[in-house]
Design an enzyme around this catalytic site. Sequence first.
Site, PDB file in Angstrom:
ATOM      1  N   HIS A 187      -9.493   0.715   4.875  1.00  0.00           N
ATOM      2  CA  HIS A 187      -8.229   0.970   5.578  1.00  0.00           C
ATOM      3  C   HIS A 187      -8.511   1.897   6.763  1.00  0.00           C
ATOM      4  O   HIS A 187      -9.360   2.787   6.672  1.00  0.00           O
ATOM      5  CB  HIS A 187      -7.215   1.604   4.610  1.00  0.00           C
ATOM      6  CG  HIS A 187      -5.828   1.650   5.180  1.00  0.00           C
ATOM      7  ND1 HIS A 187      -5.439   2.603   6.088  1.00  0.00           N
ATOM      8  CD2 HIS A 187      -4.754   0.838   4.991  1.00  0.00           C
ATOM      9  CE1 HIS A 187      -4.165   2.380   6.418  1.00  0.00           C
ATOM     10  NE2 HIS A 187      -3.729   1.317   5.769  1.00  0.00           N
ATOM     11  N   GLY A 213       2.274   2.083  10.722  1.00  0.00           N
ATOM     12  CA  GLY A 213       3.189   3.221  10.566  1.00  0.00           C
ATOM     13  C   GLY A 213       3.866   3.621  11.863  1.00  0.00           C
ATOM     14  O   GLY A 213       4.479   4.685  11.954  1.00  0.00           O
ATOM     15  N   ASN A 259       0.872  -1.177   0.000  1.00  0.00           N
ATOM     16  CA  ASN A 259       0.000   0.000   0.000  1.00  0.00           C
ATOM     17  C   ASN A 259       0.909   1.228   0.000  1.00  0.00           C
ATOM     18  O   ASN A 259       1.486   1.570   1.028  1.00  0.00           O
ATOM     19  CB  ASN A 259      -0.890  -0.024   1.257  1.00  0.00           C
ATOM     20  CG  ASN A 259      -1.676   1.262   1.423  1.00  0.00           C
ATOM     21  OD1 ASN A 259      -1.818   2.037   0.486  1.00  0.00           O
ATOM     22  ND2 ASN A 259      -2.191   1.488   2.628  1.00  0.00           N
TER      23      ASN A 259
HETATM   24  C1  PEP Z   1      -0.778   0.072   5.904  1.00  0.00           C
HETATM   25  O1  PEP Z   1      -0.760   1.225   5.511  1.00  0.00           O
HETATM   26  O2  PEP Z   1      -1.713  -0.676   5.571  1.00  0.00           O
HETATM   27  C2  PEP Z   1       0.297  -0.386   6.778  1.00  0.00           C
HETATM   28  C3  PEP Z   1       0.239  -1.607   7.278  1.00  0.00           C
HETATM   29  O3  PEP Z   1       1.332   0.480   6.987  1.00  0.00           O
HETATM   30  P1  PEP Z   1       2.778   0.144   7.649  1.00  0.00           P
HETATM   31  O4  PEP Z   1       3.237  -1.154   7.047  1.00  0.00           O
HETATM   32  O5  PEP Z   1       3.628   1.297   7.294  1.00  0.00           O
HETATM   33  O6  PEP Z   1       2.533  -0.002   9.113  1.00  0.00           O
END
Ligand code: PEP
Length: 244
Positions: free
Chosen positions: A95, A172, A9
């Site tokens: 999401h 994140g 993503n």
């Molecule tokens: C996401 O945006 O779906 C996600 C899992 O982000 P990250 O891997 O950066 O935690």
Amino acid sequence: MRDKLVVGNWKMNGGLAANAKLLARLASEWTHRERRKLVVCVPAPYLGQAQAALSSGAVMWGVQDVSEHASGAYTGEVAAGMAAEFGCRYAIVGHSERRRLHGETDRVVGAKAAAALAGGLVPVACVGETLDERERGATEEVVARQVDAVIEALGAAMCRCVVAYEPVWAIGTGRTASPEQAQAVHALLRSRLAAAGAGDVSVLYGGSVKGSNAAALFAMPDIDGALVGGASLDADEFLTIARA
Ligand code: PEP
């Protein structure tokens, strides 16, 4: 038999030059593997670029959201059928950033999953609890409610969906759920999916997945792959996760 799937993503990141390098690396280094899939969900303006760079190889591409409507007076929205015209195969729906920043409810997420399928895309329906919900012991109740809304919206077509468990506190943040924490929630999701006749749906884990923690997560019996944010922007990290 469940597919193993890693979905990137990109969120609202990228640009023509940087995308070209990243897509070229993925296209040249990821070859077709039986029941193992690699997908990148790019910002909608870059769908044509993804199609041009990836259409002759094994990497698939998708979008990060779709409208719950097929067409009409919905300024700024992108319909699933439009994305499908660019060879797109997957659509992330629900999401946590869409739920939190754009007020998407369980009903809207269910409607978007149905719209994705109707437009020819596989929905990757995201569920997950906030830190506050986890700390007050509401994780199971929250994810059950969220997945049930998608099951209700899709009915028998639920078996054509992908589900992603993404604890909001792990997205994140660099803070990953332990493999055991993730497995416990995946087992709950699997039992609800099985009760709805969709026990073979791939259930992905998402939340700060990196090359260094992917293998331990993927060793869990109900984790079929990952939804990857930040690390999907780095070809080496993303390919390490995919190969795990
Ligand atoms: C996401 O945006 O779906 C996600 C899992 O982000 P990250 O891997 O950066 O935690």
